[in-house]
Design a protein around this motif. Sequence first.
Motif, PDB file in Angstrom:
ATOM      1  N   LEU A  21      46.789  15.698  55.431  1.00  0.00           N
ATOM      2  CA  LEU A  21      46.364  14.604  54.564  1.00  0.00           C
ATOM      3  C   LEU A  21      44.933  14.780  54.095  1.00  0.00           C
ATOM      4  O   LEU A  21      44.630  14.568  52.910  1.00  0.00           O
ATOM      5  N   THR A  22      44.042  15.162  54.996  1.00  0.00           N
ATOM      6  CA  THR A  22      42.648  15.321  54.588  1.00  0.00           C
ATOM      7  C   THR A  22      42.443  16.609  53.801  1.00  0.00           C
ATOM      8  O   THR A  22      41.489  16.710  53.013  1.00  0.00           O
ATOM      9  N   GLY A  23      43.315  17.577  53.992  1.00  0.00           N
ATOM     10  CA  GLY A  23      43.183  18.833  53.256  1.00  0.00           C
ATOM     11  C   GLY A  23      43.783  18.793  51.863  1.00  0.00           C
ATOM     12  O   GLY A  23      43.282  19.464  50.955  1.00  0.00           O
ATOM     13  N   ARG A  24      44.822  18.003  51.673  1.00  0.00           N
ATOM     14  CA  ARG A  24      45.525  17.994  50.376  1.00  0.00           C
ATOM     15  C   ARG A  24      45.097  16.864  49.459  1.00  0.00           C
ATOM     16  O   ARG A  24      45.155  17.005  48.235  1.00  0.00           O
ATOM     17  N   PHE A  25      44.730  15.731  50.021  1.00  0.00           N
ATOM     18  CA  PHE A  25      44.451  14.555  49.205  1.00  0.00           C
ATOM     19  C   PHE A  25      42.981  14.152  49.344  1.00  0.00           C
ATOM     20  O   PHE A  25      42.424  14.160  50.445  1.00  0.00           O
TER      21      PHE A  25
ATOM     22  N   ASP B 211      41.796  11.096  48.037  1.00  0.00           N
ATOM     23  CA  ASP B 211      41.617   9.646  48.010  1.00  0.00           C
ATOM     24  C   ASP B 211      42.118   9.000  49.299  1.00  0.00           C
ATOM     25  O   ASP B 211      43.186   9.316  49.812  1.00  0.00           O
ATOM     26  N   ASP B 212      41.339   8.052  49.808  1.00  0.00           N
ATOM     27  CA  ASP B 212      41.646   7.368  51.054  1.00  0.00           C
ATOM     28  C   ASP B 212      42.933   6.553  50.950  1.00  0.00           C
ATOM     29  O   ASP B 212      43.731   6.490  51.897  1.00  0.00           O
ATOM     30  N   THR B 213      43.153   5.934  49.801  1.00  0.00           N
ATOM     31  CA  THR B 213      44.367   5.137  49.611  1.00  0.00           C
ATOM     32  C   THR B 213      45.600   6.023  49.601  1.00  0.00           C
ATOM     33  O   THR B 213      46.606   5.709  50.247  1.00  0.00           O
ATOM     34  N   VAL B 214      45.555   7.122  48.894  1.00  0.00           N
ATOM     35  CA  VAL B 214      46.696   8.031  48.812  1.00  0.00           C
ATOM     36  C   VAL B 214      47.017   8.600  50.192  1.00  0.00           C
ATOM     37  O   VAL B 214      48.181   8.661  50.614  1.00  0.00           O
ATOM     38  N   ARG B 215      45.990   9.014  50.897  1.00  0.00           N
ATOM     39  CA  ARG B 215      46.204   9.527  52.260  1.00  0.00           C
ATOM     40  C   ARG B 215      46.909   8.468  53.124  1.00  0.00           C
ATOM     41  O   ARG B 215      47.813   8.775  53.897  1.00  0.00           O
ATOM     42  N   GLY B 216      46.493   7.230  52.974  1.00  0.00           N
ATOM     43  CA  GLY B 216      47.060   6.167  53.790  1.00  0.00           C
ATOM     44  C   GLY B 216      48.509   5.883  53.486  1.00  0.00           C
ATOM     45  O   GLY B 216      49.305   5.606  54.393  1.00  0.00           O
TER      46      GLY B 216
ATOM     47  N   THR C 218      44.343  12.856  38.133  1.00  0.00           N
ATOM     48  CA  THR C 218      45.731  13.066  38.571  1.00  0.00           C
ATOM     49  C   THR C 218      45.830  14.182  39.616  1.00  0.00           C
ATOM     50  O   THR C 218      46.925  14.645  39.933  1.00  0.00           O
ATOM     51  N   LYS C 219      44.681  14.614  40.158  1.00  0.00           N
ATOM     52  CA  LYS C 219      44.707  15.681  41.161  1.00  0.00           C
ATOM     53  C   LYS C 219      45.574  15.297  42.358  1.00  0.00           C
ATOM     54  O   LYS C 219      46.417  16.087  42.816  1.00  0.00           O
ATOM     55  N   ASP C 220      45.368  14.097  42.862  1.00  0.00           N
ATOM     56  CA  ASP C 220      46.150  13.676  44.013  1.00  0.00           C
ATOM     57  C   ASP C 220      47.614  13.440  43.644  1.00  0.00           C
ATOM     58  O   ASP C 220      48.498  13.581  44.494  1.00  0.00           O
ATOM     59  N   PHE C 221      47.871  13.079  42.406  1.00  0.00           N
ATOM     60  CA  PHE C 221      49.262  12.917  41.971  1.00  0.00           C
ATOM     61  C   PHE C 221      49.973  14.258  42.002  1.00  0.00           C
ATOM     62  O   PHE C 221      51.130  14.352  42.462  1.00  0.00           O
TER      63      PHE C 221
END
Length: 521
Positions: free
Chosen positions: A175-179, A181-186, A119-122
Amino acid sequence: MNGGGKYDAVIVGGGHNGLVAAAYLTRAGCSVLVLERRGEIGGAAVSFRAFDGVDVRLSRYSYLVSLLPRKIAADLGLNVELRRRRMSSYTPSGDTGLLVDTGDDARTAAAFRAVTGSTKDFDAWREFYAQAGRVAAATFDTLTEPLPSREDLKARIGDDEVWATLFERPIAETLTGRFDDDTVRGVVLTDALIGTFAGAGDEDLRQNRCLLYHLIGNGTGDWDVPVGGMGAVTGALADAARRAGATLVTGAEVRSVSPDGEVRYTLDGTERVAVGSHVLANVAPATLARLLGEAVPGPRPEGAQLKVNMVLSRLPCLRDAAVDPRDAFGGTFHVNETYSQLETAYAEAAAGRIPTLPPCEIYCHSLTDPSILGPAERAAGVQTLTLFGLHMPARLFEADNERARAEALRATIASLDSVLAEPIESCLLRDAAGNPCVEAKTPLDLEAELGLPRGHIFHRDLSWPFAEDPADAGKWGVETSHERVLLCGAGAVRGGGVSGIPGHNAAMAVLARRRGEVRAG
Protein backbone atom coordinates in the motif's frame (compact mmCIF):
# COMPACT_ATOMS: atom_id res chain seq x y z
CA MET A 1 -32.45 -40.06 29.38
CA ASN A 2 -34.23 -40.17 26.03
CA GLY A 3 -32.43 -41.52 23.00
CA GLY A 4 -31.97 -39.38 19.93
CA GLY A 5 -31.15 -42.26 17.59
CA LYS A 6 -28.26 -43.21 15.36
CA TYR A 7 -27.29 -41.29 12.23
CA ASP A 8 -24.65 -41.27 9.58
CA ALA A 9 -23.93 -37.69 10.64
CA VAL A 10 -24.90 -35.53 13.59
CA ILE A 11 -24.29 -31.85 12.86
CA VAL A 12 -23.77 -29.55 15.84
CA GLY A 13 -25.01 -26.10 14.85
CA GLY A 14 -27.65 -25.10 12.30
CA GLY A 15 -25.87 -22.17 10.70
CA HIS A 16 -25.43 -21.97 6.94
CA ASN A 17 -22.41 -24.30 6.85
CA GLY A 18 -24.21 -26.99 8.84
CA LEU A 19 -27.15 -26.73 6.46
CA VAL A 20 -24.89 -27.05 3.42
CA ALA A 21 -23.31 -30.19 4.89
CA ALA A 22 -26.72 -31.62 5.75
CA ALA A 23 -28.06 -31.03 2.25
CA TYR A 24 -25.08 -32.65 0.53
CA LEU A 25 -25.04 -35.67 2.84
CA THR A 26 -28.76 -36.38 2.72
CA ARG A 27 -28.78 -36.03 -1.06
CA ALA A 28 -26.10 -38.74 -1.06
CA GLY A 29 -28.31 -41.05 0.97
CA CYS A 30 -27.00 -40.37 4.48
CA SER A 31 -29.18 -40.00 7.56
CA VAL A 32 -28.52 -36.59 9.14
CA LEU A 33 -29.56 -34.86 12.36
CA VAL A 34 -28.89 -31.11 12.76
CA LEU A 35 -28.98 -29.71 16.31
CA GLU A 36 -29.36 -25.94 16.67
CA ARG A 37 -29.20 -24.21 20.08
CA ARG A 38 -31.24 -21.17 19.10
CA GLY A 39 -34.94 -21.11 18.33
CA GLU A 40 -34.35 -20.60 14.62
CA ILE A 41 -32.14 -22.09 11.96
CA GLY A 42 -29.51 -19.92 10.31
CA GLY A 43 -26.87 -18.94 12.87
CA ALA A 44 -25.40 -15.54 12.00
CA ALA A 45 -27.07 -15.51 8.57
CA VAL A 46 -30.60 -14.54 9.58
CA SER A 47 -33.09 -11.73 8.94
CA PHE A 48 -34.86 -10.07 11.85
CA ARG A 49 -37.39 -7.34 12.60
CA ALA A 50 -35.27 -5.59 15.19
CA PHE A 51 -37.52 -2.63 16.05
CA ASP A 52 -41.04 -2.76 17.45
CA GLY A 53 -43.68 -1.62 14.98
CA VAL A 54 -41.19 -1.29 12.10
CA ASP A 55 -41.69 -3.76 9.25
CA VAL A 56 -38.07 -4.01 8.10
CA ARG A 57 -36.25 -7.36 7.91
CA LEU A 58 -32.64 -6.53 8.73
CA SER A 59 -29.76 -8.89 8.04
CA ARG A 60 -28.82 -8.56 11.68
CA TYR A 61 -25.36 -10.11 11.92
CA SER A 62 -23.95 -10.86 8.45
CA TYR A 63 -24.82 -8.73 5.46
CA LEU A 64 -23.34 -9.49 2.06
CA VAL A 65 -22.39 -12.57 0.04
CA SER A 66 -19.21 -13.04 -1.98
CA LEU A 67 -17.72 -16.42 -1.11
CA LEU A 68 -20.76 -18.68 -1.62
CA PRO A 69 -19.70 -20.71 -4.68
CA ARG A 70 -22.11 -20.86 -7.58
CA LYS A 71 -21.27 -24.58 -7.59
CA ILE A 72 -22.93 -25.03 -4.18
CA ALA A 73 -25.98 -23.02 -5.21
CA ALA A 74 -26.34 -25.12 -8.38
CA ASP A 75 -25.65 -28.46 -6.68
CA LEU A 76 -28.31 -27.85 -4.03
CA GLY A 77 -30.82 -26.10 -6.30
CA LEU A 78 -30.91 -22.96 -4.19
CA ASN A 79 -33.53 -20.41 -5.12
CA VAL A 80 -31.52 -17.37 -4.04
CA GLU A 81 -30.92 -14.15 -5.95
CA LEU A 82 -27.69 -12.28 -5.32
CA ARG A 83 -27.90 -8.78 -6.72
CA ARG A 84 -24.81 -6.92 -7.92
CA ARG A 85 -24.14 -3.39 -6.68
CA ARG A 86 -22.92 -0.98 -9.34
CA MET A 87 -21.23 1.29 -6.82
CA SER A 88 -18.25 -0.35 -5.20
CA SER A 89 -17.54 2.31 -2.58
CA TYR A 90 -17.66 5.95 -1.59
CA THR A 91 -15.16 7.55 0.78
CA PRO A 92 -15.78 11.12 1.98
CA SER A 93 -12.69 13.32 1.89
CA GLY A 94 -13.30 16.85 3.09
CA ASP A 95 -16.03 18.40 0.92
CA THR A 96 -15.49 15.88 -1.88
CA GLY A 97 -15.17 12.12 -1.96
CA LEU A 98 -13.82 9.06 -3.75
CA LEU A 99 -16.67 7.33 -5.61
CA VAL A 100 -15.73 4.02 -7.24
CA ASP A 101 -18.34 3.39 -9.95
CA THR A 102 -17.81 -0.04 -11.50
CA GLY A 103 -19.89 0.98 -14.51
CA ASP A 104 -18.08 4.20 -15.34
CA ASP A 105 -14.27 4.35 -15.38
CA ALA A 106 -14.25 8.00 -16.39
CA ARG A 107 -16.38 8.96 -13.39
CA THR A 108 -14.11 6.97 -11.07
CA ALA A 109 -10.98 8.54 -12.58
CA ALA A 110 -12.48 12.00 -12.05
CA ALA A 111 -13.13 11.15 -8.40
CA PHE A 112 -9.51 10.04 -7.98
CA ARG A 113 -8.36 13.34 -9.48
CA ALA A 114 -10.62 15.31 -7.13
CA VAL A 115 -9.28 13.52 -4.05
CA THR A 116 -5.63 12.89 -4.96
CA GLY A 117 -4.89 15.61 -7.51
CA SER A 118 -4.00 13.17 -10.31
CA THR A 119 -4.88 9.79 -11.79
CA LYS A 120 -1.61 8.14 -10.71
CA ASP A 121 -3.27 6.27 -7.89
CA PHE A 122 -6.19 5.36 -10.14
CA ASP A 123 -3.77 3.64 -12.53
CA ALA A 124 -2.12 1.83 -9.59
CA TRP A 125 -5.59 0.91 -8.28
CA ARG A 126 -6.59 -0.70 -11.56
CA GLU A 127 -3.31 -2.61 -11.74
CA PHE A 128 -3.64 -3.88 -8.17
CA TYR A 129 -7.21 -5.13 -8.64
CA ALA A 130 -6.39 -6.65 -12.01
CA GLN A 131 -3.67 -8.67 -10.28
CA ALA A 132 -6.09 -9.59 -7.50
CA GLY A 133 -8.56 -10.73 -10.15
CA ARG A 134 -6.00 -13.13 -11.60
CA VAL A 135 -5.35 -14.55 -8.13
CA ALA A 136 -9.08 -14.92 -7.59
CA ALA A 137 -9.58 -16.72 -10.90
CA ALA A 138 -6.78 -19.16 -10.08
CA THR A 139 -7.69 -19.71 -6.45
CA PHE A 140 -11.42 -19.73 -5.90
CA ASP A 141 -12.29 -23.10 -7.42
CA THR A 142 -9.63 -24.77 -5.25
CA LEU A 143 -11.65 -23.88 -2.14
CA THR A 144 -14.11 -26.70 -2.85
CA GLU A 145 -11.39 -29.21 -3.72
CA PRO A 146 -8.93 -31.10 -1.48
CA LEU A 147 -6.27 -28.79 -0.07
CA PRO A 148 -3.48 -27.90 -2.49
CA SER A 149 0.04 -27.59 -1.19
CA ARG A 150 1.59 -24.13 -0.97
CA GLU A 151 3.75 -24.94 -4.01
CA ASP A 152 0.76 -26.16 -6.02
CA LEU A 153 -1.27 -23.02 -5.37
CA LYS A 154 1.70 -20.77 -6.12
CA ALA A 155 2.23 -22.59 -9.43
CA ARG A 156 -1.46 -22.27 -10.25
CA ILE A 157 -1.32 -18.50 -9.73
CA GLY A 158 1.84 -18.38 -11.81
CA ASP A 159 3.10 -14.92 -10.84
CA ASP A 160 5.88 -14.71 -8.27
CA GLU A 161 5.54 -10.97 -7.72
CA VAL A 162 1.79 -11.14 -7.11
CA TRP A 163 2.32 -14.14 -4.84
CA ALA A 164 4.82 -12.17 -2.78
CA THR A 165 2.46 -9.19 -2.61
CA LEU A 166 -0.45 -11.12 -1.13
CA PHE A 167 1.13 -14.18 0.49
CA GLU A 168 4.57 -13.15 1.75
CA ARG A 169 4.90 -9.41 2.46
CA PRO A 170 2.78 -7.40 4.93
CA ILE A 171 0.18 -5.51 2.94
CA ALA A 172 1.57 -2.27 4.40
CA GLU A 173 4.56 -2.57 2.05
CA THR A 174 2.33 -2.82 -1.01
CA LEU A 175 0.00 0.00 0.00
CA THR A 176 2.72 2.48 0.86
CA GLY A 177 4.79 1.47 -2.16
CA ARG A 178 2.04 1.61 -4.79
CA PHE A 179 -0.29 4.37 -3.63
CA ASP A 180 0.57 7.93 -2.69
CA ASP A 181 -2.73 9.01 -1.18
CA ASP A 182 -3.73 8.20 2.39
CA THR A 183 -7.41 7.81 1.49
CA VAL A 184 -6.73 5.41 -1.37
CA ARG A 185 -4.41 3.32 0.79
CA GLY A 186 -7.12 3.13 3.43
CA VAL A 187 -9.86 1.98 1.08
CA VAL A 188 -7.75 -1.03 0.12
CA LEU A 189 -6.65 -1.69 3.70
CA THR A 190 -10.19 -1.92 5.09
CA ASP A 191 -10.76 -5.28 3.39
CA ALA A 192 -7.74 -6.62 5.27
CA LEU A 193 -9.28 -5.69 8.62
CA ILE A 194 -12.90 -6.83 8.54
CA GLY A 195 -13.19 -9.20 11.49
CA THR A 196 -9.42 -9.09 12.00
CA PHE A 197 -7.63 -7.10 14.69
CA ALA A 198 -4.29 -6.36 13.11
CA GLY A 199 -2.00 -3.60 11.95
CA ALA A 200 -1.18 -3.16 8.28
CA GLY A 201 2.44 -4.14 8.86
CA ASP A 202 1.99 -7.11 11.19
CA GLU A 203 4.49 -9.83 10.38
CA ASP A 204 2.09 -12.74 11.04
CA LEU A 205 0.11 -11.61 7.95
CA ARG A 206 -3.35 -12.06 9.47
CA GLN A 207 -4.30 -8.92 7.58
CA ASN A 208 -3.10 -10.40 4.29
CA ARG A 209 -5.16 -13.55 4.82
CA CYS A 210 -8.25 -11.46 5.52
CA LEU A 211 -7.63 -9.32 2.43
CA LEU A 212 -7.22 -12.41 0.27
CA TYR A 213 -10.64 -13.79 1.19
CA HIS A 214 -12.21 -10.42 0.50
CA LEU A 215 -10.70 -10.38 -3.00
CA ILE A 216 -11.35 -13.88 -4.35
CA GLY A 217 -15.08 -14.55 -4.03
CA ASN A 218 -16.37 -16.50 -7.05
CA GLY A 219 -13.29 -15.47 -8.97
CA THR A 220 -14.29 -11.79 -9.01
CA GLY A 221 -14.27 -10.54 -5.43
CA ASP A 222 -17.70 -8.92 -5.87
CA TRP A 223 -19.82 -8.56 -2.72
CA ASP A 224 -23.50 -8.98 -3.54
CA VAL A 225 -26.78 -8.28 -1.81
CA PRO A 226 -28.97 -11.32 -1.03
CA VAL A 227 -32.50 -10.46 -2.12
CA GLY A 228 -34.78 -10.92 0.87
CA GLY A 229 -31.85 -10.59 3.28
CA MET A 230 -29.47 -13.15 4.72
CA GLY A 231 -32.42 -15.12 6.05
CA ALA A 232 -33.38 -15.89 2.46
CA VAL A 233 -30.02 -17.64 1.99
CA THR A 234 -30.29 -19.86 5.06
CA GLY A 235 -33.99 -20.38 4.42
CA ALA A 236 -33.18 -21.80 1.00
CA LEU A 237 -30.44 -24.00 2.49
CA ALA A 238 -32.79 -25.30 5.19
CA ASP A 239 -35.40 -26.09 2.55
CA ALA A 240 -32.79 -27.98 0.51
CA ALA A 241 -31.73 -30.01 3.56
CA ARG A 242 -35.30 -30.81 4.56
CA ARG A 243 -36.30 -31.79 1.02
CA ALA A 244 -33.42 -34.24 0.94
CA GLY A 245 -34.50 -35.77 4.24
CA ALA A 246 -32.40 -34.12 6.97
CA THR A 247 -33.90 -33.71 10.43
CA LEU A 248 -33.45 -30.15 11.73
CA VAL A 249 -34.06 -29.58 15.43
CA THR A 250 -34.06 -26.12 17.06
CA GLY A 251 -33.83 -25.37 20.77
CA ALA A 252 -31.37 -28.25 21.15
CA GLU A 253 -28.36 -27.31 23.25
CA VAL A 254 -25.44 -29.67 22.82
CA ARG A 255 -23.74 -30.44 26.13
CA SER A 256 -20.94 -32.76 25.04
CA VAL A 257 -19.42 -34.60 22.12
CA SER A 258 -17.37 -37.77 22.44
CA PRO A 259 -14.69 -38.94 20.00
CA ASP A 260 -16.75 -42.05 19.27
CA GLY A 261 -19.65 -39.96 17.91
CA GLU A 262 -21.93 -39.64 20.92
CA VAL A 263 -23.63 -36.24 21.16
CA ARG A 264 -25.48 -35.33 24.36
CA TYR A 265 -27.95 -32.48 24.20
CA THR A 266 -31.00 -31.06 25.97
CA LEU A 267 -34.34 -30.46 24.28
CA ASP A 268 -37.48 -29.28 26.05
CA GLY A 269 -35.78 -29.79 29.39
CA THR A 270 -34.88 -33.40 28.67
CA GLU A 271 -31.37 -34.73 28.18
CA ARG A 272 -30.98 -36.80 25.04
CA VAL A 273 -28.23 -38.58 23.18
CA ALA A 274 -27.64 -39.11 19.48
CA VAL A 275 -24.86 -41.12 17.91
CA GLY A 276 -23.29 -40.32 14.57
CA SER A 277 -20.89 -42.29 12.46
CA HIS A 278 -19.48 -38.79 12.07
CA VAL A 279 -20.03 -35.63 14.09
CA LEU A 280 -19.73 -32.41 12.10
CA ALA A 281 -19.05 -29.43 14.33
CA ASN A 282 -20.51 -26.23 12.92
CA VAL A 283 -19.12 -24.39 15.94
CA ALA A 284 -15.84 -22.68 16.69
CA PRO A 285 -12.82 -24.92 17.35
CA ALA A 286 -12.70 -23.50 20.89
CA THR A 287 -16.33 -24.53 21.42
CA LEU A 288 -15.69 -27.99 20.02
CA ALA A 289 -12.75 -28.41 22.40
CA ARG A 290 -14.99 -27.52 25.32
CA LEU A 291 -17.64 -30.01 24.18
CA LEU A 292 -14.95 -32.69 23.91
CA GLY A 293 -13.59 -31.81 27.36
CA GLU A 294 -10.23 -30.82 25.89
CA ALA A 295 -7.89 -27.86 26.13
CA VAL A 296 -8.71 -25.03 23.72
CA PRO A 297 -6.26 -25.19 20.77
CA GLY A 298 -4.15 -22.25 19.64
CA PRO A 299 -4.33 -18.60 20.71
CA ARG A 300 -7.49 -17.27 22.33
CA PRO A 301 -9.83 -15.92 19.62
CA GLU A 302 -10.87 -12.26 19.74
CA GLY A 303 -13.47 -10.50 17.66
CA ALA A 304 -12.83 -6.85 16.91
CA GLN A 305 -15.96 -5.17 15.60
CA LEU A 306 -18.95 -3.09 16.60
CA LYS A 307 -22.03 -3.94 14.56
CA VAL A 308 -24.73 -1.27 14.33
CA ASN A 309 -28.10 -1.64 12.60
CA MET A 310 -30.17 1.44 11.77
CA VAL A 311 -33.45 2.22 10.04
CA LEU A 312 -33.72 5.70 8.55
CA SER A 313 -36.66 7.83 7.49
CA ARG A 314 -34.37 9.06 4.68
CA LEU A 315 -30.72 8.96 3.68
CA PRO A 316 -28.55 11.71 5.20
CA CYS A 317 -27.22 14.61 3.19
CA LEU A 318 -23.54 14.58 2.21
CA ARG A 319 -20.98 17.34 2.42
CA ASP A 320 -20.18 16.43 -1.20
CA ALA A 321 -23.08 18.00 -3.11
CA ALA A 322 -21.86 16.50 -6.40
CA VAL A 323 -22.72 12.94 -5.31
CA ASP A 324 -26.23 11.59 -4.88
CA PRO A 325 -26.56 9.91 -1.46
CA ARG A 326 -28.15 6.95 -3.25
CA ASP A 327 -24.87 6.44 -5.08
CA ALA A 328 -22.72 7.07 -2.00
CA PHE A 329 -24.63 4.57 0.13
CA GLY A 330 -25.30 2.15 -2.72
CA GLY A 331 -21.89 0.54 -2.26
CA THR A 332 -19.62 0.51 0.80
CA PHE A 333 -19.52 3.90 2.50
CA HIS A 334 -16.15 4.38 4.25
CA VAL A 335 -16.02 6.56 7.35
CA ASN A 336 -12.66 7.83 8.63
CA GLU A 337 -10.84 4.88 7.09
CA THR A 338 -7.75 6.49 5.66
CA TYR A 339 -4.59 4.44 6.12
CA SER A 340 -3.31 6.68 8.91
CA GLN A 341 -6.70 6.77 10.66
CA LEU A 342 -6.90 2.99 10.62
CA GLU A 343 -3.40 2.64 12.03
CA THR A 344 -4.10 5.23 14.74
CA ALA A 345 -7.32 3.48 15.74
CA TYR A 346 -5.51 0.14 15.88
CA ALA A 347 -2.82 1.57 18.15
CA GLU A 348 -5.43 3.09 20.48
CA ALA A 349 -7.43 -0.14 20.70
CA ALA A 350 -4.29 -2.24 21.22
CA ALA A 351 -3.50 0.07 24.16
CA GLY A 352 -6.92 -0.68 25.66
CA ARG A 353 -8.85 2.42 24.57
CA ILE A 354 -11.91 2.85 22.39
CA PRO A 355 -10.59 4.71 19.32
CA THR A 356 -11.01 8.47 19.45
CA LEU A 357 -12.34 8.52 15.89
CA PRO A 358 -13.61 5.00 15.22
CA PRO A 359 -13.22 3.87 11.60
CA CYS A 360 -16.29 2.17 10.20
CA GLU A 361 -18.05 1.29 6.97
CA ILE A 362 -21.68 1.21 6.02
CA TYR A 363 -23.94 -0.15 3.36
CA CYS A 364 -27.62 0.29 2.56
CA HIS A 365 -29.30 -3.04 1.77
CA SER A 366 -32.65 -1.47 0.94
CA LEU A 367 -31.29 0.60 -1.95
CA THR A 368 -30.40 -2.57 -3.83
CA ASP A 369 -33.18 -4.75 -2.42
CA PRO A 370 -36.29 -2.88 -1.23
CA SER A 371 -38.09 -6.21 -0.70
CA ILE A 372 -36.87 -6.21 2.93
CA LEU A 373 -39.12 -3.19 3.58
CA GLY A 374 -42.81 -3.52 4.40
CA PRO A 375 -45.28 -1.77 2.04
CA ALA A 376 -45.76 1.27 4.30
CA GLU A 377 -42.03 1.65 4.90
CA ARG A 378 -41.25 1.37 1.22
CA ALA A 379 -43.89 3.97 0.33
CA ALA A 380 -42.47 6.33 2.97
CA GLY A 381 -38.93 6.12 1.55
CA VAL A 382 -37.47 4.30 4.56
CA GLN A 383 -33.90 2.99 4.17
CA THR A 384 -31.62 0.72 6.18
CA LEU A 385 -28.03 1.32 7.18
CA THR A 386 -25.75 -1.42 8.45
CA LEU A 387 -22.50 -0.26 10.06
CA PHE A 388 -19.40 -2.34 10.74
CA GLY A 389 -17.01 -0.66 13.16
CA LEU A 390 -13.37 -1.71 12.94
CA HIS A 391 -10.76 -2.00 15.71
CA MET A 392 -13.28 -2.66 18.48
CA PRO A 393 -11.68 -5.76 20.08
CA ALA A 394 -13.42 -7.80 22.76
CA ARG A 395 -10.86 -6.70 25.37
CA LEU A 396 -12.39 -3.20 25.34
CA PHE A 397 -15.75 -4.55 26.52
CA GLU A 398 -14.81 -7.24 29.02
CA ALA A 399 -14.73 -5.03 32.13
CA ASP A 400 -18.21 -3.52 31.56
CA ASN A 401 -19.92 -4.45 28.31
CA GLU A 402 -22.94 -2.16 28.81
CA ARG A 403 -20.89 0.94 29.54
CA ALA A 404 -18.33 0.26 26.82
CA ARG A 405 -21.05 -0.46 24.26
CA ALA A 406 -22.66 2.91 24.93
CA GLU A 407 -19.29 4.67 24.75
CA ALA A 408 -18.31 2.88 21.52
CA LEU A 409 -21.67 3.68 19.93
CA ARG A 410 -21.42 7.38 20.87
CA ALA A 411 -17.91 7.61 19.45
CA THR A 412 -18.91 5.77 16.27
CA ILE A 413 -21.96 7.97 15.66
CA ALA A 414 -19.78 11.05 16.19
CA SER A 415 -17.31 9.63 13.67
CA LEU A 416 -20.10 9.14 11.14
CA ASP A 417 -21.50 12.62 11.77
CA SER A 418 -18.05 14.11 11.08
CA VAL A 419 -18.29 13.16 7.39
CA LEU A 420 -21.96 14.05 6.85
CA ALA A 421 -23.68 17.39 6.30
CA GLU A 422 -26.17 16.66 9.09
CA PRO A 423 -26.32 14.43 12.19
CA ILE A 424 -27.41 10.88 11.44
CA GLU A 425 -29.77 11.12 14.43
CA SER A 426 -31.97 13.54 12.49
CA CYS A 427 -32.58 10.79 9.90
CA LEU A 428 -33.32 7.88 12.25
CA LEU A 429 -36.80 6.40 12.12
CA ARG A 430 -38.61 5.97 15.44
CA ASP A 431 -40.12 2.70 16.62
CA ALA A 432 -43.59 2.22 18.09
CA ALA A 433 -42.42 3.56 21.46
CA GLY A 434 -40.74 6.61 19.95
CA ASN A 435 -37.20 5.30 20.33
CA PRO A 436 -34.66 5.81 17.54
CA CYS A 437 -34.17 2.70 15.40
CA VAL A 438 -30.55 1.94 16.20
CA GLU A 439 -28.99 -1.11 17.87
CA ALA A 440 -25.36 -1.99 18.53
CA LYS A 441 -23.69 -5.37 19.04
CA THR A 442 -20.26 -5.73 20.63
CA PRO A 443 -18.06 -8.82 20.35
CA LEU A 444 -19.38 -9.96 23.73
CA ASP A 445 -22.97 -9.57 22.54
CA LEU A 446 -22.16 -11.76 19.54
CA GLU A 447 -20.62 -14.33 21.86
CA ALA A 448 -23.75 -14.41 24.02
CA GLU A 449 -26.19 -14.52 21.13
CA LEU A 450 -24.36 -16.68 18.58
CA GLY A 451 -21.69 -18.53 20.53
CA LEU A 452 -18.86 -16.81 18.67
CA PRO A 453 -15.78 -16.96 20.92
CA ARG A 454 -15.22 -13.40 22.15
CA GLY A 455 -17.29 -12.35 19.16
CA HIS A 456 -14.83 -13.61 16.52
CA ILE A 457 -16.90 -13.67 13.31
CA PHE A 458 -14.51 -16.15 11.69
CA HIS A 459 -14.38 -18.36 14.84
CA ARG A 460 -10.58 -17.90 14.84
CA ASP A 461 -7.98 -16.18 12.66
CA LEU A 462 -8.36 -17.02 8.99
CA SER A 463 -6.08 -19.61 7.43
CA TRP A 464 -4.28 -19.59 4.12
CA PRO A 465 -6.20 -21.47 1.40
CA PHE A 466 -3.54 -24.16 1.14
CA ALA A 467 -2.06 -26.86 3.36
CA GLU A 468 0.35 -25.06 5.66
CA ASP A 469 1.59 -28.47 6.82
CA PRO A 470 2.67 -30.44 3.72
CA ALA A 471 1.22 -33.57 5.35
CA ASP A 472 -2.26 -32.03 5.05
CA ALA A 473 -2.14 -31.60 1.26
CA GLY A 474 -4.95 -33.64 -0.25
CA LYS A 475 -7.09 -33.47 2.88
CA TRP A 476 -10.19 -31.28 3.12
CA GLY A 477 -9.09 -28.91 5.88
CA VAL A 478 -11.90 -30.06 8.19
CA GLU A 479 -10.16 -32.90 9.98
CA THR A 480 -9.54 -32.97 13.74
CA SER A 481 -7.46 -35.27 15.92
CA HIS A 482 -10.53 -37.54 16.21
CA GLU A 483 -11.38 -39.68 13.19
CA ARG A 484 -15.15 -39.36 13.58
CA VAL A 485 -15.25 -35.64 14.43
CA LEU A 486 -14.90 -33.00 11.72
CA LEU A 487 -15.13 -29.22 11.64
CA CYS A 488 -17.73 -27.82 9.28
CA GLY A 489 -17.84 -24.19 10.38
CA ALA A 490 -15.90 -20.99 9.81
CA GLY A 491 -12.97 -22.23 11.89
CA ALA A 492 -12.08 -24.89 9.31
CA VAL A 493 -9.26 -24.27 6.87
CA ARG A 494 -10.77 -22.05 4.14
CA GLY A 495 -13.53 -20.97 6.48
CA GLY A 496 -14.90 -17.52 7.30
CA GLY A 497 -17.69 -15.49 5.78
CA VAL A 498 -21.01 -16.72 4.43
CA SER A 499 -19.60 -19.27 2.02
CA GLY A 500 -20.85 -22.77 2.71
CA ILE A 501 -17.35 -23.95 1.79
CA PRO A 502 -16.54 -25.65 5.13
CA GLY A 503 -19.94 -27.36 5.06
CA HIS A 504 -19.34 -28.60 1.53
CA ASN A 505 -15.83 -29.77 2.38
CA ALA A 506 -16.89 -31.62 5.53
CA ALA A 507 -19.60 -33.41 3.55
CA MET A 508 -17.09 -34.31 0.84
CA ALA A 509 -14.69 -35.68 3.49
CA VAL A 510 -17.44 -37.89 4.94
CA LEU A 511 -18.52 -39.15 1.53
CA ALA A 512 -14.94 -39.86 0.48
CA ARG A 513 -14.40 -41.88 3.64
CA ARG A 514 -17.57 -43.84 3.00
CA ARG A 515 -16.22 -44.67 -0.44
CA GLY A 516 -12.84 -45.54 1.07
CA GLU A 517 -11.05 -42.97 -1.07
CA VAL A 518 -8.91 -41.25 1.56
CA ARG A 519 -7.39 -42.00 4.93
CA ALA A 520 -9.06 -40.49 7.96
CA GLY A 521 -7.44 -38.06 10.39
